[in-house]
Design an enzyme around this catalytic site. Structure first.
Site, PDB file in Angstrom:
ATOM      1  N   LYS A  25       0.757  -1.116  -0.053  1.00  0.00           N
ATOM      2  CA  LYS A  25       0.026   0.014  -0.046  1.00  0.00           C
ATOM      3  C   LYS A  25       0.773   1.228  -0.008  1.00  0.00           C
ATOM      4  CE  LYS A  25      -2.055  -1.043   3.847  1.00  0.00           C
ATOM      5  NZ  LYS A  25      -1.078  -2.222   4.074  1.00  0.00           N
ATOM      6  N   ARG A 100      -9.221   1.148   9.622  1.00  0.00           N
ATOM      7  CA  ARG A 100      -8.792  -0.184   9.851  1.00  0.00           C
ATOM      8  C   ARG A 100      -9.749  -0.956  10.509  1.00  0.00           C
ATOM      9  NH1 ARG A 100      -2.753   0.720   9.258  1.00  0.00           N
ATOM     10  NH2 ARG A 100      -1.711  -1.329   9.702  1.00  0.00           N
ATOM     11  N   ARG A 139      11.763  -5.853   4.148  1.00  0.00           N
ATOM     12  CA  ARG A 139      11.488  -4.486   3.999  1.00  0.00           C
ATOM     13  C   ARG A 139      12.840  -3.771   4.790  1.00  0.00           C
ATOM     14  NH1 ARG A 139       6.031  -1.846   5.165  1.00  0.00           N
ATOM     15  NH2 ARG A 139       6.351  -3.080   7.132  1.00  0.00           N
ATOM     16  N   ARG A 173      12.098  -1.648  10.297  1.00  0.00           N
ATOM     17  CA  ARG A 173      10.934  -1.321  11.136  1.00  0.00           C
ATOM     18  C   ARG A 173      10.994  -2.179  12.453  1.00  0.00           C
ATOM     19  NH1 ARG A 173       5.483   0.065   7.995  1.00  0.00           N
ATOM     20  NH2 ARG A 173       4.593  -1.015   9.799  1.00  0.00           N
ATOM     21  N   ARG A 184       0.529  -8.830  13.710  1.00  0.00           N
ATOM     22  CA  ARG A 184      -0.152  -7.693  13.009  1.00  0.00           C
ATOM     23  C   ARG A 184      -0.983  -8.608  12.059  1.00  0.00           C
ATOM     24  NH1 ARG A 184       4.830  -4.981  10.622  1.00  0.00           N
ATOM     25  NH2 ARG A 184       3.410  -3.960   9.244  1.00  0.00           N
TER      26      ARG A 184
HETATM   27  P1  AP5 Z   1       5.089  -1.399   1.667  1.00  0.00           P
HETATM   28  O1  AP5 Z   1       4.654  -0.826   0.271  1.00  0.00           O
HETATM   29  O2  AP5 Z   1       5.659  -1.159   2.836  1.00  0.00           O
HETATM   30  O3  AP5 Z   1       3.504  -2.427   2.267  1.00  0.00           O
HETATM   31  P2  AP5 Z   1       2.366  -1.753   2.925  1.00  0.00           P
HETATM   32  O4  AP5 Z   1       1.253  -2.649   2.747  1.00  0.00           O
HETATM   33  O5  AP5 Z   1       2.355  -0.337   3.225  1.00  0.00           O
HETATM   34  O6  AP5 Z   1       2.788  -2.422   4.510  1.00  0.00           O
HETATM   35  P3  AP5 Z   1       2.536  -1.921   5.941  1.00  0.00           P
HETATM   36  O7  AP5 Z   1       3.533  -2.892   6.600  1.00  0.00           O
HETATM   37  O8  AP5 Z   1       3.582  -0.597   6.106  1.00  0.00           O
HETATM   38  O9  AP5 Z   1       1.305  -1.815   6.588  1.00  0.00           O
HETATM   39  P4  AP5 Z   1       0.749  -1.867   7.725  1.00  0.00           P
HETATM   40  O10 AP5 Z   1      -0.716  -1.270   7.463  1.00  0.00           O
HETATM   41  O11 AP5 Z   1       0.909  -3.173   8.576  1.00  0.00           O
HETATM   42  O12 AP5 Z   1       1.646  -0.784   8.542  1.00  0.00           O
HETATM   43  P5  AP5 Z   1       1.332   0.859   8.751  1.00  0.00           P
HETATM   44  O13 AP5 Z   1       2.483   1.376   8.890  1.00  0.00           O
HETATM   45  O14 AP5 Z   1      -0.017   1.305   8.300  1.00  0.00           O
HETATM   46  O15 AP5 Z   1       5.678  -2.993   1.186  1.00  0.00           O
HETATM   47  C1  AP5 Z   1       6.222  -4.021   2.151  1.00  0.00           C
HETATM   48  C2  AP5 Z   1       7.386  -4.278   1.470  1.00  0.00           C
HETATM   49  O16 AP5 Z   1       7.310  -5.160   0.241  1.00  0.00           O
HETATM   50  C3  AP5 Z   1       8.847  -3.528   1.060  1.00  0.00           C
HETATM   51  O17 AP5 Z   1       9.943  -3.928   1.468  1.00  0.00           O
HETATM   52  C4  AP5 Z   1       8.381  -3.240  -0.410  1.00  0.00           C
HETATM   53  O18 AP5 Z   1       9.942  -2.812  -0.899  1.00  0.00           O
HETATM   54  C5  AP5 Z   1       8.174  -4.631  -0.779  1.00  0.00           C
HETATM   55  N1  AP5 Z   1       7.175  -4.605  -1.914  1.00  0.00           N
HETATM   56  C6  AP5 Z   1       6.233  -3.627  -2.195  1.00  0.00           C
HETATM   57  N2  AP5 Z   1       5.553  -3.759  -3.379  1.00  0.00           N
HETATM   58  C7  AP5 Z   1       5.992  -5.060  -3.781  1.00  0.00           C
HETATM   59  C8  AP5 Z   1       5.932  -5.957  -4.918  1.00  0.00           C
HETATM   60  N3  AP5 Z   1       4.933  -5.709  -5.854  1.00  0.00           N
HETATM   61  N4  AP5 Z   1       6.703  -7.197  -5.082  1.00  0.00           N
HETATM   62  C9  AP5 Z   1       7.521  -7.425  -4.164  1.00  0.00           C
HETATM   63  N5  AP5 Z   1       7.717  -6.481  -3.075  1.00  0.00           N
HETATM   64  C10 AP5 Z   1       7.101  -5.410  -2.739  1.00  0.00           C
HETATM   65  O19 AP5 Z   1       0.780   0.533  10.433  1.00  0.00           O
HETATM   66  C11 AP5 Z   1       1.858   0.200  11.358  1.00  0.00           C
HETATM   67  C12 AP5 Z   1       1.080   0.222  12.891  1.00  0.00           C
HETATM   68  O20 AP5 Z   1       0.605   1.715  13.292  1.00  0.00           O
HETATM   69  C13 AP5 Z   1       0.069  -0.489  12.993  1.00  0.00           C
HETATM   70  O21 AP5 Z   1       0.489  -1.989  13.229  1.00  0.00           O
HETATM   71  C14 AP5 Z   1      -0.641  -0.095  14.170  1.00  0.00           C
HETATM   72  O22 AP5 Z   1      -0.255  -0.242  15.316  1.00  0.00           O
HETATM   73  C15 AP5 Z   1      -0.610   1.466  13.909  1.00  0.00           C
HETATM   74  N6  AP5 Z   1      -1.446   1.980  12.917  1.00  0.00           N
HETATM   75  C16 AP5 Z   1      -1.549   2.617  11.648  1.00  0.00           C
HETATM   76  N7  AP5 Z   1      -2.870   2.827  11.343  1.00  0.00           N
HETATM   77  C17 AP5 Z   1      -3.707   2.542  12.174  1.00  0.00           C
HETATM   78  C18 AP5 Z   1      -5.180   2.742  12.077  1.00  0.00           C
HETATM   79  N8  AP5 Z   1      -5.734   3.176  11.418  1.00  0.00           N
HETATM   80  N9  AP5 Z   1      -5.707   2.215  13.347  1.00  0.00           N
HETATM   81  C19 AP5 Z   1      -5.092   1.593  14.317  1.00  0.00           C
HETATM   82  N10 AP5 Z   1      -3.709   1.426  14.332  1.00  0.00           N
HETATM   83  C20 AP5 Z   1      -2.986   1.994  13.212  1.00  0.00           C
END
Ligand code: AP5
Length: 229
Positions: A25, A100, A139, A173, A184
């Protein structure tokens, strides 16, 4: 075939990227934001920045994030409200990682209604769990410019150590450690997956995106859906 034009004649695009951790994403959201010239608000990035700066929000969120749990809905609604009230969001936005939970989705609908805006579409990133684990374990995030990369995929033989964008230092991270990743994924299944049905039953267009393939391939498919040219 272009099946959805989120950026229509009005030039506006209000979009949610939904999907499990590691689905891509953030990667695709950055590309889309740049191409379509709309701001991307990633709640995870906003929270990590608050943790780094030691703000009250960061201090409150840290223990949930470290455990791979969701930060409480009331806190997240405050974060979303602030982001969407930014002047930059008036001409469209890409939300990454919010909503979420069903409570957050309801809150978002109310927030948009207050602004007399609507959500154009939700794009669901579909990726099998073993691929998510592979992506998350490789990552790395640049400490200086925030660029996301993957040591398994980037560089001629993988194993990159510095940021390909700015040469800065790459970091793992905190919540990408294997035990936190497992939690997660569980939290995603229990709290966020139900949103798919919620949106299916709403008036918002829900698009399932096959998010397996190279970043470029997935981006092509995404552009096909959201119609930004
Ligand atoms: P990446 O693009 O980083 O993936 P992502 O979907 O953004 O994954 P996240 O882990 O950031 O999502 P998340 O929703 O768990 O974390 P968030 O930061 O929102 O890609 C991942 C890897 O794959 C990278 O290395 C990339 O290079 C690689 N890649 C990408 N595309 C690829 C492809 N096509 N092929 C191969 N490789 C590829 O949240 C973190 C924490 O914050 C949560 O756990 C929670 O505690 C809190 N939080 C955030 N938002 C909320 C909310 N709304 N409500 C409650 N808690 C929240």
């Amino acid at each position: 075939m272009r099946i959805f034009a989120a950026v229509g004649d009005s030039g506006l695009m209000n979009l949610v990227l939904l999907g499990p951790p590691g689905a891509g994403k953030g990667t695709q959201g950055d590309l889309l934001s740049e191409r379509c010239k709309v701001p991307k608000y990633a709640t995870g990035d906003i929270l990590r920045d608050a943790v780094r700066r030691g703000t009250p929000l960061g201090r409150e969120a840290k223990r949930f994030m470290d455990a791979g749990e969701l930060v409480p809905d009331a806190v997240m609604m405050g974060v979303a409200r602030e982001a969407l009230h930014a002047a930059a969001a008036r001409n469209g936005f890409v939300l990454d990682g919010f909503p979420r939970t069903v409570t957050q989705a309801e809150g978002l609908a109310e927030l948009l209604q207050e602004r007399q805006a609507v959500l154009d579409a939700v794009v669901y990133f579909a990726v099998p769990e073993e691929e998510l684990v592979r992506r998350l374990s490789g990552r790395r995030v640049c400490r200086d410019c925030g660029a996301i990369c993957n040591i398994a995929a980037d560089g001629p033989e993988g194993g990159v150590e510095t940021c390909g964008t700015c040469g800065g230092r790459l970091e793992i991270r905190d919540d990408d450690r294997p035990e936190t990743v497992r939690n997660r994924l569980r939290v995603y299944r229990e709290n966020t997956e139900p949103l798919l049905n919620w949106y299916r039953e709403s008036s918002v267009a829900l698009h399932q995106l096959d998010a397996v393939g190279t970043v470029e391939e997935v981006y092509e498919r995404l552009l096909d859906r959201v119609g930004c040219s």
